[in-house]
Design a protein around this motif. Structure first.
Motif, PDB file in Angstrom:
ATOM      1  N   CYS A  52      79.850 -23.086  45.282  1.00 31.96           N
ATOM      2  CA  CYS A  52      78.751 -23.882  43.909  1.00 31.96           C
ATOM      3  C   CYS A  52      78.073 -25.165  44.627  1.00 31.96           C
ATOM      4  CB  CYS A  52      79.186 -24.498  42.939  1.00 31.96           C
ATOM      5  SG  CYS A  52      77.682 -25.379  42.027  1.00 31.96           S
TER       6      CYS A  52
ATOM      7  N   PRO B 123      71.578 -19.192  42.323  1.00 31.44           N
ATOM      8  CA  PRO B 123      72.334 -20.116  42.120  1.00 31.44           C
ATOM      9  C   PRO B 123      70.994 -21.552  41.874  1.00 31.44           C
ATOM     10  CG  PRO B 123      72.903 -19.424  43.930  1.00 31.44           C
ATOM     11  CD  PRO B 123      72.420 -18.215  43.734  1.00 31.44           C
TER      12      PRO B 123
ATOM     13  N   HIS C 170      81.363 -21.027  41.942  1.00 32.22           N
ATOM     14  CA  HIS C 170      80.815 -20.532  41.168  1.00 32.22           C
ATOM     15  C   HIS C 170      81.959 -19.037  39.958  1.00 32.22           C
ATOM     16  CE1 HIS C 170      77.128 -20.742  42.816  1.00 32.22           C
ATOM     17  NE2 HIS C 170      76.776 -21.802  41.590  1.00 32.22           N
TER      18      HIS C 170
HETATM   19 ZN    ZN Z   1      75.833 -23.562  42.025  1.00 31.14          ZN
END
Ligand code: ZN
Ligand code: 9MR
Length: 747
Positions: free
Chosen positions: A324, A444, A362
């Motif tokens: 992420c 995402p 994540h």
């Molecule tokens: Zn992310």
């Protein structure tokens, strides 16, 4: 009250993107209801029919004990059965979306090419639009049928016919959306009452013709990825595959390379059926094989030294793909490439303060980042590297590949770097960072709601201290400064624990509905922190703190989870260099005790499963138990845990009751529809992810609908809707990495 009747016939299912009006013909009020009822009662004689009954239990709310639920996304209201025996919804807030206020009902099925009729009555103390919808309960939540309807003070009867044109759905959701509609002006608090919900099949031709999809039934279950030559190998048979003998056939030549008796069939309470086993350990020649019993064949599998290489690699690359806060580039991430996500500052819950907590992995099929689960995942990777460094290389295909540092350490560092940001000035560690709700099935970078940092918990703080202390040792030879930084952060977290002796946090604050990772005790986490600090520094003060907890008893030293971490604590304590732990003998005895139980479970089960119960993420419990047995052998010397540990790997890769290889992208029958947003958004299943597996508690509507009455170890379905069975997480992959590393180093 006079009844107004509104009826629709929908010519087909209302696919997302289709304008709903094109296929709707409002008709004059008719008495079609009665006709339908007459028609359907006639068909109840036919046992194969799904017609003739209302699929909505208690549709007239004769009982207050109803099965409806509410979902709010920015709206608010109260739903209850009122004294008139109607379902009343008092809208308190309207939100900004149609589904801001939603009433829903689960627990029925729609079959392809069948025709249905939905009827209900409603009235309201205002004039307003609302939506009736039957939708897929997962992925993109598109409607199979949907219609904006109007309600006012006059009681209205609604009658909607539709045909299910999409593949059968065993667990759709009936929704009444009472949120914001552009056609409604202004908002004041109001009430809408519903009654007489009746959903029935009025033409079941499609059902009778059956589903065209062939169901694969696997009667002989084996590890579909393969076996190392010199390991124990057995297949498990059930049903018609139980016979006297079985054969191993070489797929290349068609020759029978081995034939022997199988055991007698024995009842297995976990699968609710008889099962026999067939040992073919003596087959060691590399090749591709299948097990054959008469006409019945297993899936193909390999025997060889390199059978796990690709699966090991993809399972570790999965962590990279879960990164992420950074861009994933197409050269490395392929289909799952995405721009920077979740990089904006996050608001600390209950304040206006914003901090940078970008980075980390994540957690799972959602995009939350949670400290306790992240700590478990990092711990497993670090332990795997620490015990089996030769199993890892610098060639994984991640941005740091080729930098001279084993990629597993680069990957773990990615999470550690995020963990630092989750620690506050006092040393406490925030429990998690997520949005308030789970997002839809998007990539995402498309989850752009405000990020919220949830309060410090003592479980997160202690886990943080433990993994930072572990990292301090492991990175000492590679990057001294980094190692010191880890140790400082661990000690600072430990100081926070000293100052906060009672349990804190590990509960979702009001309004946050993402993963909770709850706990009720933090003694095992504290124990882990002290054990790792003791191991890393040799400082006897940590042994004192460790011993203080141990002297009070009650710590389970057999768990390697995100909630119970006692086995990490015990292992660190028992492998501490100084060998001077005051509670060494006690911890050792308790560790050994746990192992006996795990081994006896395995003996009692045809698949050598170490579980008696199958909880959410049972595949993690299987992998953890394998890891625990290997840790035991490390402590005690010898190979007592070896075979059963490898059996756990075989189980995960196909030698289990369901016949699934639970690692995506590997084996013949493996999950195609994991609950994993990037896989759903791209329409392509990411490889190398271990799904949660059987969960006898049926904790999502799909599982509840489809698996009621199923034996515990068979409570699994490959559906992205089934988030309690088919999600994936970093901390389910991580113990698998440990098992692969062990297998690779001990082949
Ligand atoms: Zn992310
Ligand atoms: O893995 C977790 C499982 O043990 C719990 O029973 C379940 C419900 O609390 O939550 C699981 O964790 C989920 C987390 O809350 C959010 N991200 C996805 C996780 C896997 O389903």
């Amino acid at each position: 009250m006079k009844k107004q009747i509104v009826s629709f016939i929908l010519a087909g299912s209302m696919l997302l993107g289709m304008t709903s009006c094109s296929a709707i013909w409002p008709t004059e009020p008719t008495e079609s209801t009665t006709e339908t009822e007459e028609e359907t009662t006639e068909t109840t004689e036919d046992e194969d029919s799904i017609m003739g009954f209302n699929m909505i239990n208690n549709g007239d709310f004769a009982s207050k004990d109803h099965e409806w639920h509410t979902y709010f996304e920015g709206g608010d209201g109260l739903m209850y059965v009122n004294d008139k025996g109607e379902m009343q919804f008092d809208a308190k807030m309207i939100g900004t979306k149609e589904w801001a206020n939603q009433m829903y009902y689960d627990g029925f099925a729609l079959y392809k090419n069948c025709k249905y009729e939905m009827q209900f009555d409603a009235y309201s103390d205002v004039e307003r639009d609302f939506k009736f919808r039957i939708q897929i309960n997962g992925s993109d939540y598109h409607g199979y049928v949907e219609e904006v309807l109007h309600v006012g003070p006059e009681m209205t009867h609604y009658d909607i016919e539709f045909t299910m044109e999409e593949p059968s759905d065993p667990a759709p959701r009936l929704c009444i959306n009472l949120g914001k509609f552009t056609t409604n002006s202004g908002f004041k608090e109001h009430t809408v009452c519903f009654d007489n919900f009746d959903l029935r099949c009025i033409d079941d031709k499609g059902y009778k013709e059956g589903d065209s999809e062939d169901k694969v039934e696997s009667l002989i279950n084996i590890n579909q990825v393969g076996y190392l030559p010199n390991t124990v190998k057995f297949a498990v048979m059930h049903g018609d595959a139980i016979a006297d003998k079985a054969k191993v056939v070489d797929c290349a030549t068609g020759e029978v390379v081995f034939e022997d008796d199988m055991t007698l069939g024995v009842a297995n309470p976990s699968t609710g059926r008889d099962e026999a086993t067939f040992d073919f350990s003596s087959v060691k020649q590399p090749g591709t094989y299948k097990i054959v019993v008469g006409e019945i064949e297993s899936f193909e599998f390999k025997i060889g030294d390199d059978v796990y290489d690709a699966a090991f690699k993809e399972s570790l690359r999965m962590f990279y793909l879960q990164r992420c806060g950074v861009e994933l580039t197409a050269d490395l991430a392929g289909t799952y490439a995405h721009p920077v996500c979740h990089a904006e500052k996050a608001t600390i819950f209950g304040t206006k303060d914003q901090i940078d907590v970008s980075g980390g992995w994540h957690d799972a099929g959602d995009y939350g980042r949670y400290v306790v689960s992240g700590a478990k995942a990092v711990a497993d990777l670090l332990l795997a590297y620490n015990l089996y460094p030769d199993a890892f290389d610098d060639n994984l295909g991640i941005p740091e590949s080729g930098n001279g540092i084993p990629d597993v350490l680069d990957e773990a560092k990615f999470e550690l770097d995020w963990l630092f940001k989750m620690q506050n000035a006092e040393g406490g560690v925030y429990h998690k960072v997520t949005c308030t709700n789970f997002p839809g099935f998007v990539m995402p970078e498309e989850e752009t709601e405000e990020l919220v940092v949830c309060p410090v918990s003592t479980t997160a703080t202690a886990d943080f201290a433990a993994v930072m202390a572990m990292a301090a040792t492991i990175y000492a030879d590679i990057d001294y400064n980094y190692s010191s930084k880890c140790l400082d952060a661990a000690m600072k977290a430990e100081a926070y624990l000293d100052a906060h002796k009672s349990f804190e946090g590990a509960k979702n604050p009001d309004g946050i509905v993402t993963g909770e990772y709850p706990d009720e005790v933090d003694t095992d986490e504290r124990l882990w922190a002290y054990a790792e600090l003791f191991k890393a520094t040799g400082d006897l003060a940590y042994d004192d703190k460790f011993s203080e907890i141990m002297s009070k008893g009650n710590v389970n030293t057999g768990e390697l989870g995100w909630q119970g971490v006692g086995a990490y604590a015990a292992f660190a304590y028992l492998t501490a260099d100084k060998n001077q732990g005051k509670f060494r003998d006690v911890v050792r005895a308790s560790f050994i005790n746990g192992v006996s139980e795990v081994l006896s479970n395995a003996i009692a089960d045809a698949y050598s499963s170490t579980l008696k119960d199958y909880p959410w993420g049972s595949n993690m419990s299987i992998a953890n138990n394998g890891m625990y047995l290997i840790m035991y052998d490390k402590i005690e010397g010898g190979t007592k845990g070896d075979t059963v540990a490898r059996d756990q790997l075989n189980y995960l890769l196909g030698a289990n009751g369901t016949g699934y290889c639970f690692l995506t992208g590997f084996g013949t029958l493996s999950p195609k529809a994991p609950h994993h947003r990037p896989s759903q958004a791209k329409g392509e299943t990411m490889p190398g992810m271990l799904v949660g597996g059987p969960n006898q508690s049926l904790e999502d509507p799909y599982a509840a609908n489809v698996l009621a009455g199923t034996a515990p170890a068979l409570c699994y379905a490959d559906s992205d809707q089934a988030f309690s069975l088919n999600e994936i997480t970093i901390y389910w992959n991580s113990p698998l990495i440990f098992l692969f590393a062990y297998a690779k180093s001990n082949s």
